[in-house]
Design a protein around this motif. Structure first.
Motif, mmCIF file in Angstrom:
data_model
loop_
_atom_site.group_PDB
_atom_site.id
_atom_site.type_symbol
_atom_site.label_atom_id
_atom_site.label_comp_id
_atom_site.label_asym_id
_atom_site.label_seq_id
_atom_site.Cartn_x
_atom_site.Cartn_y
_atom_site.Cartn_z
ATOM 1 N N VAL A 10 7.122 -1.735 4.669
ATOM 2 C CA VAL A 10 7.657 -0.888 3.600
ATOM 3 C C VAL A 10 6.539 -0.055 2.988
ATOM 4 O O VAL A 10 5.504 -0.596 2.570
ATOM 5 C CB VAL A 10 8.309 -1.752 2.489
ATOM 6 C CG1 VAL A 10 8.865 -0.858 1.380
ATOM 7 C CG2 VAL A 10 9.409 -2.623 3.077
ATOM 8 N N GLY A 11 6.733 1.242 2.930
ATOM 9 C CA GLY A 11 5.766 2.129 2.301
ATOM 10 C C GLY A 11 6.082 2.305 0.824
ATOM 11 O O GLY A 11 7.224 2.584 0.461
ATOM 12 N N VAL A 212 -3.617 -2.843 3.289
ATOM 13 C CA VAL A 212 -3.280 -2.956 4.712
ATOM 14 C C VAL A 212 -3.512 -1.605 5.373
ATOM 15 O O VAL A 212 -3.069 -0.570 4.876
ATOM 16 C CB VAL A 212 -1.815 -3.381 4.909
ATOM 17 C CG1 VAL A 212 -1.491 -3.464 6.397
ATOM 18 C CG2 VAL A 212 -1.549 -4.717 4.227
ATOM 19 N N LYS A 213 -4.209 -1.617 6.499
ATOM 20 C CA LYS A 213 -4.544 -0.392 7.227
ATOM 21 C C LYS A 213 -4.276 -0.612 8.711
ATOM 22 O O LYS A 213 -4.083 -1.754 9.160
ATOM 23 C CB LYS A 213 -6.024 -0.038 7.003
ATOM 24 C CG LYS A 213 -6.400 0.221 5.546
ATOM 25 C CD LYS A 213 -7.884 0.509 5.409
ATOM 26 C CE LYS A 213 -8.252 0.874 3.976
ATOM 27 N NZ LYS A 213 -7.987 -0.236 3.028
ATOM 28 N N PRO A 214 -4.286 0.477 9.490
ATOM 29 C CA PRO A 214 -4.040 0.309 10.926
ATOM 30 C C PRO A 214 -4.998 -0.664 11.594
ATOM 31 O O PRO A 214 -4.618 -1.350 12.554
ATOM 32 C CB PRO A 214 -4.220 1.734 11.473
ATOM 33 C CG PRO A 214 -3.830 2.617 10.338
ATOM 34 C CD PRO A 214 -4.347 1.906 9.112
ATOM 35 N N ASP A 215 -6.249 -0.756 11.098
ATOM 36 C CA ASP A 215 -7.229 -1.601 11.792
ATOM 37 C C ASP A 215 -7.180 -3.070 11.392
ATOM 38 O O ASP A 215 -7.843 -3.901 12.026
ATOM 39 C CB ASP A 215 -8.652 -1.049 11.601
ATOM 40 C CG ASP A 215 -9.079 -0.998 10.142
ATOM 41 O OD1 ASP A 215 -8.270 -1.356 9.260
ATOM 42 O OD2 ASP A 215 -10.222 -0.590 9.872
ATOM 43 N N ILE A 231 3.018 -1.441 1.980
ATOM 44 C CA ILE A 231 1.878 -0.567 2.250
ATOM 45 C C ILE A 231 1.761 0.519 1.176
ATOM 46 O O ILE A 231 2.726 1.241 0.912
ATOM 47 C CB ILE A 231 2.023 0.114 3.635
ATOM 48 C CG1 ILE A 231 2.486 -0.895 4.695
ATOM 49 C CG2 ILE A 231 0.731 0.796 4.026
ATOM 50 C CD1 ILE A 231 1.579 -2.070 4.893
ATOM 51 N N GLY A 232 0.572 0.644 0.577
ATOM 52 C CA GLY A 232 0.335 1.655 -0.448
ATOM 53 C C GLY A 232 -0.225 2.926 0.142
ATOM 54 O O GLY A 232 0.478 3.728 0.745
ATOM 55 N N GLY A 233 -1.536 3.127 -0.010
ATOM 56 C CA GLY A 233 -2.170 4.381 0.397
ATOM 57 C C GLY A 233 -1.901 4.794 1.828
ATOM 58 O O GLY A 233 -1.691 5.980 2.110
ATOM 59 N N ALA A 234 -1.907 3.844 2.742
ATOM 60 C CA ALA A 234 -1.705 4.174 4.158
ATOM 61 C C ALA A 234 -0.301 4.676 4.447
ATOM 62 O O ALA A 234 -0.057 5.264 5.505
ATOM 63 C CB ALA A 234 -2.020 2.959 5.032
ATOM 64 N N SER A 235 0.644 4.464 3.510
ATOM 65 C CA SER A 235 2.014 4.937 3.745
ATOM 66 C C SER A 235 2.152 6.431 3.470
ATOM 67 O O SER A 235 3.196 7.016 3.754
ATOM 68 C CB SER A 235 3.007 4.165 2.880
ATOM 69 O OG SER A 235 2.875 4.495 1.507
ATOM 70 N N LEU A 236 1.101 7.043 2.925
ATOM 71 C CA LEU A 236 1.147 8.473 2.614
ATOM 72 C C LEU A 236 0.705 9.332 3.795
ATOM 73 O O LEU A 236 0.758 10.560 3.722
ATOM 74 C CB LEU A 236 0.262 8.778 1.397
ATOM 75 C CG LEU A 236 0.659 8.046 0.107
ATOM 76 C CD1 LEU A 236 -0.368 8.315 -0.986
ATOM 77 C CD2 LEU A 236 2.051 8.473 -0.346
ATOM 78 N N LYS A 237 0.259 8.685 4.861
ATOM 79 C CA LYS A 237 -0.124 9.394 6.074
ATOM 80 C C LYS A 237 0.765 8.890 7.203
ATOM 81 O O LYS A 237 0.734 7.700 7.537
ATOM 82 C CB LYS A 237 -1.600 9.131 6.407
ATOM 83 C CG LYS A 237 -2.560 9.616 5.339
ATOM 84 C CD LYS A 237 -4.004 9.301 5.708
ATOM 85 C CE LYS A 237 -4.964 9.780 4.635
ATOM 86 N NZ LYS A 237 -6.377 9.438 4.971
ATOM 87 N N ALA A 239 0.714 9.113 10.402
ATOM 88 C CA ALA A 239 0.055 8.476 11.544
ATOM 89 C C ALA A 239 -0.367 7.053 11.215
ATOM 90 O O ALA A 239 -0.233 6.142 12.053
ATOM 91 C CB ALA A 239 -1.159 9.294 11.976
ATOM 92 N N ASP A 240 -0.884 6.839 10.003
ATOM 93 C CA ASP A 240 -1.321 5.498 9.607
ATOM 94 C C ASP A 240 -0.128 4.553 9.446
ATOM 95 O O ASP A 240 -0.175 3.393 9.890
ATOM 96 C CB ASP A 240 -2.112 5.558 8.291
ATOM 97 C CG ASP A 240 -3.513 6.122 8.476
ATOM 98 O OD1 ASP A 240 -3.904 6.381 9.630
ATOM 99 O OD2 ASP A 240 -4.210 6.300 7.462
ATOM 100 N N PHE A 241 0.922 5.039 8.809
ATOM 101 C CA PHE A 241 2.099 4.187 8.596
ATOM 102 C C PHE A 241 2.730 3.804 9.937
ATOM 103 O O PHE A 241 3.111 2.649 10.153
ATOM 104 C CB PHE A 241 3.110 4.905 7.711
ATOM 105 C CG PHE A 241 4.261 4.039 7.277
ATOM 106 C CD1 PHE A 241 4.084 3.013 6.364
ATOM 107 C CD2 PHE A 241 5.539 4.247 7.796
ATOM 108 C CE1 PHE A 241 5.149 2.207 5.963
ATOM 109 C CE2 PHE A 241 6.612 3.451 7.399
ATOM 110 C CZ PHE A 241 6.411 2.420 6.482
#
Length: 251
Positions: A10-11, A212-215, A231-237, A239-241
């Motif tokens: 969930v973003g 939480v990040k892709p890596d 997911i917080g910040g990474a949900s704004l991109k 590709a990352d989400f």
């Protein structure tokens, strides 16, 4: 019975976005094609209509970041669950640490919001988590159990219908992440607490939230009691989400 739980990612956009940037993000998410998990985005209230319209024919659900305990009335600035349901929201986040800290939301208020959501058929994502001071003081278990206990008591027989998200406050937006072992230990504690309250505990989704990040997603999601992420910040991109979603797979 962990193999019956499909992962959920969930973003949480928090207070970010414009009509134009959201458009690009939502189109990017839709273009990813089939994902190996359930996915949703929780948008700010003004953009729920945009999310609903753009995601309506996709496999990605949408939700809100908060709700009122009231059905309707003279509550200026509040948004009821009935209104969220009108936008087709499947989820609503309640008890996020930022709401607890910045808006002084109590455990009982969080529980009441979860109850209001379920009454309208919207799934609450109930957040629990400790601060760095509480973790350093060895209070993690007491804090998360107290926060979850209020919800369990209020929801009674409906406990199994919610999603729980463990978000250590010290790991939100800081770049610090709980180790997979630290996160799993708390998730196992929460599932045991839920098991004492509902026979559906083994089927409930418990998410991890906190940088939480892709890596690092795959390692976190590999833990037996971690069923996805908030997911917080990474949900704004996009590709990352998408990468985080692809790191999730049904065990």
């Amino acid at each position: 019975m962990s193999d019956i739980r499909r992962k959920l990612v969930v973003g949480n956009w928090k207070m970010h976005g414009t009509h134009a940037t959201n458009e690009a993000l939502l189109e990017g998410l839709k273009s990813a094609g089939p994902l190996p998990c359930e996915a949703a985005v929780c948008a700010p209230f003004p953009y729920l209509a945009q999310a609903a319209e753009r995601l309506a024919r996709s496999a990605i659900a949408w939700g809100a970041q908060d709700c009122s305990v009231h059905e309707q009335g003279a509550y200026t600035g509040e948004v009821s669950v009935a209104m969220l349901a009108d936008f087709g929201c499947r989820y609503v986040i309640v008890g996020h640490s930022e709401r607890r800290a910045l808006h002084a939301e109590s455990d009982q208020l969080v529980a009441d919001k979860a109850q209001a959501a379920l009454a309208r058929g919207v799934t609450p994502i109930v957040c629990v988590g400790e601060t760095l001071a509480q973790r350093d003081a060895g209070e993690t278990e007491d804090v998360v159990k107290r926060q979850l206990s209020a919800v369990i008591h209020t929801l009674a027989h409906c406990v199994g219908e919610m999603v729980v998200a463990y978000e250590p406050v010290w790991a939100i937006g800081t770049g610090r992440t709980a180790s997979p072992e630290q996160a799993q230990a708390v998730h196992a504690l929460l599932r045991a607490q839920l098991a004492a309250a509902t026979p559906r505990a083994a089927q409930m989704k418990l998410l991890y939230g906190g940088s939480v990040k892709p890596d690092n997603a795959a390692t976190l999601f590999a833990q037996v009691d971690i069923d996805g992420g908030l997911i917080g910040g990474a949900s704004l991109k996009a590709a990352d989400f998408i990468a985080i979603c692809r790191a999730a797979s049904t065990r």
